[in-house]
Enzyme design. Structure first.
Site, mmCIF file in Angstrom:
data_model
loop_
_atom_site.group_PDB
_atom_site.id
_atom_site.type_symbol
_atom_site.label_atom_id
_atom_site.label_comp_id
_atom_site.label_asym_id
_atom_site.label_seq_id
_atom_site.Cartn_x
_atom_site.Cartn_y
_atom_site.Cartn_z
ATOM 1 N N SER A 1 0.812 -1.213 0.000
ATOM 2 C CA SER A 1 0.000 0.000 0.000
ATOM 3 C C SER A 1 0.849 1.269 0.000
ATOM 4 O O SER A 1 1.539 1.550 -0.973
ATOM 5 C CB SER A 1 -0.958 -0.052 1.197
ATOM 6 O OG SER A 1 -1.921 0.959 1.124
ATOM 7 N N ASP B 1 9.918 5.232 -10.049
ATOM 8 C CA ASP B 1 9.430 5.803 -11.309
ATOM 9 C C ASP B 1 10.067 7.154 -11.627
ATOM 10 O O ASP B 1 10.250 7.506 -12.799
ATOM 11 C CB ASP B 1 7.912 5.957 -11.254
ATOM 12 C CG ASP B 1 7.187 4.639 -11.505
ATOM 13 O OD1 ASP B 1 7.867 3.614 -11.707
ATOM 14 O OD2 ASP B 1 5.944 4.626 -11.481
ATOM 15 N N LYS C 1 -0.603 -4.115 -3.462
ATOM 16 C CA LYS C 1 -1.911 -3.545 -3.095
ATOM 17 C C LYS C 1 -2.016 -2.148 -3.709
ATOM 18 O O LYS C 1 -1.448 -1.195 -3.207
ATOM 19 C CB LYS C 1 -2.070 -3.466 -1.580
ATOM 20 C CG LYS C 1 -3.415 -2.875 -1.145
ATOM 21 C CD LYS C 1 -3.528 -2.808 0.366
ATOM 22 C CE LYS C 1 -4.881 -2.227 0.791
ATOM 23 N NZ LYS C 1 -5.014 -0.796 0.505
#
Length: 561
Positions: A295, A306, A320
């Site tokens: 999460s 990223d 998740k």
């Protein structure tokens, strides 16, 4: 019908009739008709159960179970939170509650003190790990559940508590008196320098104070001449979305996109960007993750990856990619409902399980590798959706032997540490403590006196194979092979204690260190032999390798996929 049953049935009837009337009057479309029809079916079913079921039923309990089953059919994160569970929910989001400041655990018929937190009432009153709780304010807690005992320990602050305990190795019963306090658990239980210029921060939960604690830790480490940072998110199950965003913002420039959320209610869709000036947008970072990182942990590690802001190291994360929103219900209850999926800066969602398309048996399958979509980081490195965050450098997780797992599961290591701490006044510092040969010999004697026995997964699998072979009539022609293999893999306590001595000694030493130096000391001890952490330091101290990973010239993803 008892008064309790009547009142429960009346309450349910009122709610369902209200819902039914509301839906009938609201719209004539088929969807609302189906909702209204099924609510009426539910009411009539419950009424008949309440009237005619052979035994007495608890209306509230039955309805709670039906609601839980309904929500579980959607996903594990959409849950009903009753009024009695609100305090536990607040603890998850704030890290704050009123109690004694200790972990408790079930051990046989008793609930024990598993770990008192340093500086809180349990510790100040002299309670120790391993203490067996007998009474709380005159109420016996023998054979009570941990939930029952927890409810007695938690409540309003500034309330006196008297706890009677039995301490292993001590003949008389001990009575401890103290006052319940507000407990604020730290999201960052430990940070410090782990190499000449490498700082380390361990974040174990995303409560509403997590970002603030990370900011303080980062600033103090920079003052201690930290030139690079290891952020440890291993085993962190997540928490508040806004805290994940703020933590990323500590390391990235204002304006950078961190995460987007998209759901059925389009007006709730939102793009979250860094809105503040970072503490340090240049300092090299390695983020540690594993299967237990989920999460909010995946938002932080995924955004760092990223944006090519740092290196992610460890094992693939949980996967998740769902966002929950809390909605208020009547009678102080709440519904925690999945309202959106989140998408990290490359545009990918890392949700691993597809709850909207279950298998015929109701199970949930992972998204197939063939259906994974390729995305790209800011520097053009290839990343994939649908299965958690794949680390830039993937390390195999270290596995404990079957013997060690069973020693932990059967409280052998815990109980020995209890006796050790009750017969020793002090030990060496957490970084210097070692279990000597005589102490390991004492432990061996201890578990044999306890008649400790165990099975291995290998022998259980072999037994199943034997059974299948007998059913298929192949066993007679392979008896010798089965017997030879059984002899090799059968648990042998004396042999395995020698074989896994180093591993068991470390587990014992860690448990003992926690008794004398508490949570902080336990973390310090574990970090000394942490191979993943050593790899992180190695990467940070090798500028060529670090930058090569981030600019894609090393191409590690090709091997990790």
């Amino acid at each position: 019908m008892t008064l309790r049953r009547k009142s429960g049935a009346i309450w349910i009837l009122a709610v369902l009739l209200f819902c039914s009337a509301a839906f009938w009057g609201f719209s004539r479309d088929e969807r609302n008709f189906e909702i209204s029809k099924n609510l009426n079916i539910y009411y009539t079913l419950f009424r008949e159960l309440n009237l005619f079921y052979v035994d007495e039923i608890d209306p509230g309990d039955l309805v709670k179970k039906s609601m839980d089953a309904m929500l579980t059919s959607l996903d594990p994160y959409t849950t009903y939170i009753s009024e009695s569970e609100i305090e536990d929910f607040k603890l998850m989001t704030t890290g704050e509650y009123a109690g004694i400041g200790s972990l408790i655990s079930k051990h046989g018929d008793h609930v024990i003190i598993a770990e008192p937190y340093e500086g809180f009432p349990a510790h100040k009153a002299g309670l120790k790990a391993g203490d067996i709780m007998l009474e709380i304010n005159g109420t016996s807690v023998v054979k009570k559940s941990t939930e029952d005992v927890s409810n007695l320990l938690k409540g309003q602050p500034n309330v006196p508590l008297t706890i009677k305990v039995k301490r292993p190795g001590v003949d008389k019963t001990l009575e401890k008196k103290f006052v319940r306090e507000k407990i604020q658990l730290k999201s960052v239980p430990y940070f410090g320098m782990i190499a000449d210029s490498v700082g380390y921060i361990y974040l174990n939960q995303f409560t509403n104070k997590a970002a603030g604690e990370i900011k303080v830790a980062l600033s103090e480490l920079k003052e201690q001449n930290a030139k690079s940072i290891v952020l440890d998110l291993r085993g962190n199950p997540g928490g508040l979305l806004d805290q994940a965003i703020e933590i990323v913002n500590l390391f990235v420039n204002k304006g950078e996109n961190i995460v987007d959320t998209k759901g059925k209610v389009s007006k709730w869709d939102k793009s979250y960007k860094a809105t503040k000036t970072p503490v340090d947008a240049e300092i090299p970072i390695v983020v540690l993750v594993n299967r237990g990182s989920a999460s909010a942990s995946e938002i932080v590690s995924g955004a760092i990856q990223d944006l090519d802001r740092g290196v992610v190291l460890g094992q693939r994360t949980f996967g998740k990619g769902l966002v929950q929103t809390t909605r208020n219900l009547t009678y102080n209850a709440k519904l925690k409902v999945t309202t959106a999926k989140y998408y990290i800066p490359s545009g990918r969602c890392i949700q691993a399980l597809d709850y909207s398309n279950r298998n015929e048996d109701g199970s949930v399958g992972k998204i197939a590798d063939s259906l994974l979509t390729e995305y790209h980081t800011k520097n053009g490195r290839t990343v994939f959706d649908g299965g958690g965050i794949l680390p830039d450098i993937k390390l195999e997780s270290e596995m404990y032997s079957s013997l060690s797992v069973n020693l932990i599961r059967n409280f052998m290591i815990f109980d020995y540490a209890t006796l050790y701490s009750n017969t020793h006044d002090k030990i060496a510092d957490s970084k210097d403590f070692k279990l000597n040969d005589q102490e390991f010999s004492d432990f061996t004697k201890f578990i044999k006196e306890k008649k400790f026995d165990y099975k291995s997964e290998s022998t259980e699998i072999l037994d199943a194979l034997k059974k299948a072979a007998k059913e298929e009539k192949y066993y007679d022609i392979s008896t010798a092979e089965f017997d030879a293999l059984a002899a090799k893999i059968a648990p042998n306590l004396d042999r395995d204690l020698v074989r896994f001595k180093d591993e068991i000694s470390e587990l014992l030493a860690h448990e003992i260190v926690k008794r004398f130096h508490y949570q902080k000391g336990g973390i310090e001890y574990q970090l000394q032999n942490d191979k993943t952490l050593q790899k992180a330091i190695e990467i940070l101290e090798n500028k060529t390798e670090y930058t090569g990973i981030l600019d894609g010239s090393i191409g590690l993803h090709a091997f990790n996929k």
